[in-house]
Design an enzyme around this catalytic site. Structure first.
Site: not given
Length: 248
Positions: A34-35, A91-92, A94, A106, A113
């Site tokens: 993710g971003s 980790d990210g 949502d 997402g 993950e």
């Protein structure tokens, strides 16, 4: 003071999480997708260049994107089947609720993950202020990502609707691809929106029991801490113990 944009808030959360939770003698570290994770790797590369991170630390990706981040950052690449015990994973997410349960997937990387997070002694979530929520499914209305064996997608969509999903949509590739998104594990993604989720653990268990479901993007009781970068330049740190700190 001018408010931070979303990207600056992501970087602030990522840098704070890495500075706080990266073990000085870490041997194996998980890198999510993710971003926001881009900034985690950015900070790791900076600290490694200063000698603050051991040169022999191995980094485990959760998919193609994080693998590329590790390689291009000049870090040591490993694989989860060779390193099933990790010191920490970053980790990210949502969406994150007050108990640190998360909606993830997402970016269609939810199986790897979750595997990496499960293998980590400590799992740290990094995100911006938009992901800090009072209930799962309240802000993230795209639906709970569910990785499904392609042959079973029609049946699983039907089962999810019967279970109470408002919508259950096969995720398509858009203009970049004719047909569905294909995960790194050669499966498809169904996004099922249930509205605000009162009992995420029960819902996750019910979905996981459906024939054809590989994994569910509900991460229940997995995160040890979550860091949210705020518009005012502060970071909200939430912990699995219930403690909440505001870092200026």
């Amino acid at each position: 003071m001018a408010s931070l944009g979303v990207e600056d808030a992501k970087r602030l959360a990522a840098y704070t999480a890495i500075d706080t939770h990266f073990p000085p003698n870490a041997k194996v570290v998980g890198i999510g997708s993710g971003s926001t994770v881009v900034y985690c790797v950015e900070r790791i590369v900076q600290k490694r260049a200063k000698g603050e991170i051991p040169a022999d630390t191995v980094f485990i990706p959760t998919g193609f994107q994080s693998k590329e981040l590790i390689i291009h950052g000049g870090l040591n690449l490993g694989a989860i089947d060779g390193y099933p015990i990790l010191d920490v994973a970053f980790d990210g997410a949502d969406e994150v609720d007050p108990a640190l349960n998360c909606i993830k997937g997402g970016g269609a990387c939810l199986f790897q993950e979750k595997l990496v997070a499960q293998c980590a002694k400590k799992f740290i979530v990094v995100a911006d202020f938009r992901k800090n929520s009072t209930a799962l499914g309240l802000k993230w209305v795209q639906g709970v990502p569910i990785e499904v064996v392609p042959l079973a997608h029609a049946r699983v969509r039907q089962d999810l609707l019967q279970m109470g999903a408002i919508t259950a949509t096969l995720r398509l590739g858009g203009t970049a691809k004719a047909g569905p998104v294909i995960t790194d594990n050669c499966n498809v993604i169904i996004d099922a929106h249930f509205g605000p989720i009162a009992e995420p653990a029960i819902l996750a268990q019910k979905i996981k029991m459906l024939v054809g479901v590989v994994e569910v993007g509900l991460f229940i009781n997995m995160a040890d801490a979550a860091y949210f970068g705020n518009e005012n330049g502060s970071v909200t740190a939430k912990f699995s113990t219930g403690e909440v700190n505001m870092i200026e």
